[in-house]
Enzyme design. Sequence first.
Site, PDB file in Angstrom:
ATOM      1  CB  CYS A 149      87.894 119.500 -36.880  1.00  0.00           C
ATOM      2  SG  CYS A 149      87.649 121.125 -36.186  1.00  0.00           S
TER       3      CYS A 149
ATOM      4  CG  HIS B 288      82.832 120.697 -39.673  1.00  0.00           C
ATOM      5  ND1 HIS B 288      83.761 121.510 -39.070  1.00  0.00           N
ATOM      6  CD2 HIS B 288      81.650 121.301 -39.497  1.00  0.00           C
ATOM      7  CE1 HIS B 288      83.150 122.543 -38.546  1.00  0.00           C
ATOM      8  NE2 HIS B 288      81.876 122.455 -38.785  1.00  0.00           N
TER       9      HIS B 288
END
Lengths: 452, 238
Positions: free
Chosen positions: B93, B189
């Site tokens: 991310c 994630h």
Amino acid sequence: MSIRKHAAICCSKLANFICLKLGRQGVTWAGKIAITIYPDILKELASEVKKAIYVTCGTNGKTTTNNMLAAFLQSEGQRVICNSTGSNMLNGVISAFVLAADKKGHINADYACIEVDEASTLRVFPHFQPDYMILTNLFRDQLDRYGEIDITIELLNKALKMAPDCRIVVNADDVLSTALVHQSEHPAITYGIAEPCPDNPASTTEIREGQFCQLCGEKLEYHFYHFSQLGDYFCPSCGFKRPAIDYNADMISLRQGLSFTITNKDKTTASLHSNYRGFYNIYNILAAYSAAKAEGFSLKYINTVLEDFHPENGRMEQFSINGTNVLLNLAKNPAGFNQNISAVMEDTKEKNLIVVINDNSQDGHDISWLWDVDFERFADANIKRIIVSGLRAYDMALRFKYSDIACEAILSVEEAIKTMLDDNPDNLYILVNYTALFGTRKRLKNLEMEKK
Amino acid sequence: MELTIGHLYPDLLNLYGDRGNIRCLVKRAKWRGIDASVKEFQLHDSINFHELDIVLLGGGSDREERLVCDELTAIRDDFKEYVEQDGVVLAICGGYQLLGSYYQMGDEVLPGLGLVDLYTKQGEERLIGDIIIHSDLFPMPITGFENHGGRTYINNNKPLGKVYKGFGNTDARDYEGICYRNVIGTYLHGPLLPKNPMLCDYVLQKALERKYQKPITLEQLDDTAEQLANQYICERLH
């Protein structure tokens, strides 16, 4: 009264009545109907509150704090409106007022105690500006819904600008909350726990928010932590630090429920006892206490109120089913869950455990936060058997696997409860996140009735 | 055998259960008798990349990423050398965005590490939801959750996989993540590794092969629980 207002109140009450008959929660729907028919309904009804409106915000503890405050005020003979079920978005707030209105379309209340979801403050405050805002704490919560915690802080900042005369009852131990109040420059009333509490089974590895000063960006230092980022902090660079505490809890014992002494800012003291478990509930009681004190109430009967406080909303709610003592509690983000784990550990008796994790909209679709919870601590909590359940039971099972803790996965909550009760355990803890709460609670309630 | 995992700035870059990735790496190594230790580096710590076998760079809020950016110039050269010598990196991310040359947020341009030829621009909407990608590294689909405002353009680099459900690098819903030497960057994630044990093992294997300079075959583990969680997402989004 205008026909529209009358219609709004009647339709809304009818909707709520039908939902209750059907065994569903109808408050959100009721509120939506009312404001659709009569857009000024909330503004008008809220303006009829005689003394003050409290709004309770913060990631965890809103419902408990808000309901407790309402109970404290009622014990002082005050008439109070409260959204006690925890429906805390605009429609839930509207229905709290509408359902309390009489046939003539008026409310008769001295106070309103309204919990408001942080993200909804901007939608609620155009209708009324609170006299007090209780700010319990700020933790990471449902990142896919609310975004990062910085976004929540920004929202609250904007909301507070809409209520410039509001006094903030703030948790002094939470650096994110106090930094927000510091920046907004609203008058504040502070509560907290000044000294470390040796009884508190805190984790040392948990995620801590806001470790860098909100004002200058330097890394904060701490004299100690209570849990998560709550503790005694200071910034070595700009000097920002935990403010003086107006209402301080000390002499804390967690052995038989919660016992502690509150020292008021005028140095008078009050000794409190609650059957609630969980160190974090001291903060909830402190918040409600400080808020009521701010209006000058003596709270003479506070211990009786605490003893009788059974809000029946799945927050530390007890059930007795066939000799099994069942404790249901809501846990929906890492800080809340870590505190729940502490509460389970405070109870040294042997117990079984069910963890229910859903990922519906109100829970947040993103369940990665499970890995920010210190589930490893359950290894030392005298637990005999664990079942994980709910839509994301397999993710929860994986979380336990990587903590070296054995568990079984049963997706159906009903089935999970049945399987566990077939064991006849003495104690059963059930920890659920938001959308699992209502169904689980209903199931337990029914079982309790059946077995009686 | 042993491995050292370097976790960069866990105080700042720790959103979205990033700790789960560390835990997964450590456990899956230990279950095979491989000793994995974790070194955490805080802002201003000096980092000796020569003693690291895996570097993990997680995600943070925009405010926190800015704080990290100021620090990056100090480690950029050493980090670059580590990557060019096939050092293993897992960047998630915000960490993925930091791998590139810059992240443009409106008028502001945050310089990145420049380890991989990619860049990121902030888009209108955040791209949020469950995601499934197919990678040619292994047959099991990679599942996770994405939540990002940035759109990452990877130029001629190889992506981690093809998007099956979800968004991926940009709104185009075509490719997700990046593979460059032993660097894996991704928006996924969930956390990433526990539900995707094959990816975790791929990272471990690459790190061991580099460290011990020989081909490594990792012992098979019982991944029933991992597969159930992975399949659940695949079936639900199917």
